[in-house]
Design a protein around this motif. Structure first.
Motif, PDB file in Angstrom:
ATOM      1  N   MET A   1       1.541   1.185  -9.576  1.00  0.00           N
ATOM      2  CA  MET A   1       0.571   0.242 -10.159  1.00  0.00           C
ATOM      3  C   MET A   1       0.859  -1.174  -9.642  1.00  0.00           C
ATOM      4  N   THR A   2      -0.186  -1.933  -9.266  1.00  0.00           N
ATOM      5  CA  THR A   2       0.058  -3.301  -8.796  1.00  0.00           C
ATOM      6  C   THR A   2       0.443  -4.186  -9.981  1.00  0.00           C
ATOM      7  N   THR A   3       1.063  -5.316  -9.658  1.00  0.00           N
ATOM      8  CA  THR A   3       1.462  -6.242 -10.718  1.00  0.00           C
ATOM      9  C   THR A   3       0.235  -6.697 -11.503  1.00  0.00           C
ATOM     10  N   GLU A   4      -0.868  -6.967 -10.785  1.00  0.00           N
ATOM     11  CA  GLU A   4      -2.085  -7.454 -11.452  1.00  0.00           C
ATOM     12  C   GLU A   4      -2.635  -6.395 -12.417  1.00  0.00           C
ATOM     13  N   ASN A   5      -2.608  -5.114 -11.960  1.00  0.00           N
ATOM     14  CA  ASN A   5      -3.065  -4.020 -12.836  1.00  0.00           C
ATOM     15  C   ASN A   5      -2.182  -3.911 -14.068  1.00  0.00           C
ATOM     16  N   GLU A   6      -0.881  -4.051 -13.839  1.00  0.00           N
ATOM     17  CA  GLU A   6       0.040  -3.906 -14.971  1.00  0.00           C
ATOM     18  C   GLU A   6      -0.167  -5.053 -15.968  1.00  0.00           C
ATOM     19  N   ARG A   7      -0.436  -6.245 -15.435  1.00  0.00           N
ATOM     20  CA  ARG A   7      -0.703  -7.396 -16.315  1.00  0.00           C
ATOM     21  C   ARG A   7      -1.958  -7.124 -17.165  1.00  0.00           C
ATOM     22  N   THR A   8      -3.010  -6.600 -16.509  1.00  0.00           N
ATOM     23  CA  THR A   8      -4.253  -6.311 -17.245  1.00  0.00           C
ATOM     24  C   THR A   8      -3.987  -5.300 -18.354  1.00  0.00           C
ATOM     25  N   LYS A   9      -3.189  -4.263 -18.039  1.00  0.00           N
ATOM     26  CA  LYS A   9      -2.890  -3.222 -19.046  1.00  0.00           C
ATOM     27  C   LYS A   9      -2.054  -3.780 -20.198  1.00  0.00           C
ATOM     28  N   LEU A  10      -1.104  -4.643 -19.827  1.00  0.00           N
ATOM     29  CA  LEU A  10      -0.236  -5.240 -20.856  1.00  0.00           C
ATOM     30  C   LEU A  10      -1.058  -6.163 -21.772  1.00  0.00           C
ATOM     31  N   ASP A  11      -1.932  -6.968 -21.175  1.00  0.00           N
ATOM     32  CA  ASP A  11      -2.791  -7.858 -21.975  1.00  0.00           C
ATOM     33  C   ASP A  11      -3.647  -7.039 -22.947  1.00  0.00           C
ATOM     34  N   GLU A  12      -4.173  -5.930 -22.448  1.00  0.00           N
ATOM     35  CA  GLU A  12      -5.023  -5.071 -23.274  1.00  0.00           C
ATOM     36  C   GLU A  12      -4.208  -4.460 -24.425  1.00  0.00           C
ATOM     37  N   ALA A  13      -2.969  -4.063 -24.110  1.00  0.00           N
ATOM     38  CA  ALA A  13      -2.095  -3.493 -25.145  1.00  0.00           C
ATOM     39  C   ALA A  13      -1.830  -4.534 -26.235  1.00  0.00           C
TER      40      ALA A  13
END
Ligand code: URA
Length: 197
Positions: free
Chosen positions: A1-13
Motif C-alpha cells: 500500500m502506498t503511503t498516501e493510500n495508508e494515510r487515507t485509510k487511517l484518516d477514515e478509521a
C-alpha cells in the motif's frame, strides 16, 4: 500500500472510530492535517469547538496563535503536519481522560510511523507526556521541560523532540507569548542545523 493510500485509510478509521465514548458526543473526529511524510509534526491535546465543527485541527483561537508562531520562524502552515493525541473533542473542552488517551493511542502511533517526522513538537503537558513517555523518557513538569531539545537515536532515524507550552496557554497568561516565541526560535535553529534541506 502506498503511503498516501495508508494515510487515507487511517484518516477514515479515525473519522469512523467508536473506540471510546467521545464518538457519541463529537460532530467530527479530527485526524490531522498536513503533508505526508512531514519534516515537522505538531501534536496538540484534543480538538476544541471549531475543530470539532470543521474536522480540521487548530482552526480556532489556539490555531491563530500557532499560525502566528509559525509565521514568526518563517514556516508555512502547509509545510507542517498538525494533529492531536485525542482525535475527538471532549465535552466542554475538558481535559482528556486516560481512557480516551489510551483508546486513541494507536492512531498517533501509526501517524508517527507514516509521517516519519524529523522534529516532533508536543504542544502542552498532555502531548509532552504522551510523546516523551512513548520514547522512554520520564518528563518533569512542562515549566521545566519546555524548549528542551531531546535527540532520539533509537527509532531507525534521527529524531528531535521539542516540547513547548500549548498556544492556548498564552490566552490566560500573556507572559507565555515570549516564552513560546523563544521556544519556536529553538525549533527554527534545529531545522537550520539539520542536514536535510
Ligand atoms: N487545542 C488543541 O490541543 N488541539 C486543537 O486541535 C485545537 C485546540
Amino acid at each position: 500500500m502506498t503511503t498516501e493510500n495508508e494515510r487515507t485509510k487511517l484518516d477514515e478509521a479515525v473519522r469512523t472510530c467508536t473506540r471510546c465514548p467521545l464518538a457519541e458526543t463529537r460532530t467530527n473526529a479530527v485526524p490531522g492535517d498536513g503533508p505526508v511524510p512531514t519534516r515537522i509534526l505538531f501534536i496538540g491535546e484534543a480538538p476544541g469547538r471549531n475543530e470539532d465543527t470543521k474536522g480540521i485541527p487548530f482552526v480556532g483561537r489556539a490555531g491563530s496563535i500557532l499560525d502566528g508562531l509559525l509565521e514568526g520562524i518563517g514556516v508555512a502552515r502547509d509545510e507542517v503536519f498538525i494533529t492531536n493525541i485525542v482525535k475527538c473533542r471532549p465535552p466542554k473542552n475538558r481535559d482528556p481522560t486516560n481512557e480516551e488517551i489510551e483508546a486513541c493511542r494507536p492512531y498517533l502511533e501509526r501517524q508517527l510511523v507514516l509521517l516519519c517526522p524529523e522534529v516532533i513538537v508536543p504542544l502542552g503537558r498532555f502531548a509532552m507526556r504522551w510523546v516523551l513517555e512513548s520514547y522512554g523518557i520520564t518528563p518533569g513538569p512542562i515549566s521545566e521541560v519546555h524548549g528542551t531539545v531531546f535527540r532520539i537515536h533509537n527509532t531507525g532515524c534521527e529524531q528531535v523532540i521539542i516540547p513547548v507550552y500549548h498556544p492556548a496557554a498564552t490566552i490566560y497568561r500573556p507572559a507565555f507569548r515570549e516564552v513560546l516565541a523563544a521556544d519556536f526560535e529553538t525549533i527554527r535553529e534545529v531545522l537550520e542545523q539539520s542536514l536535510i534541506p
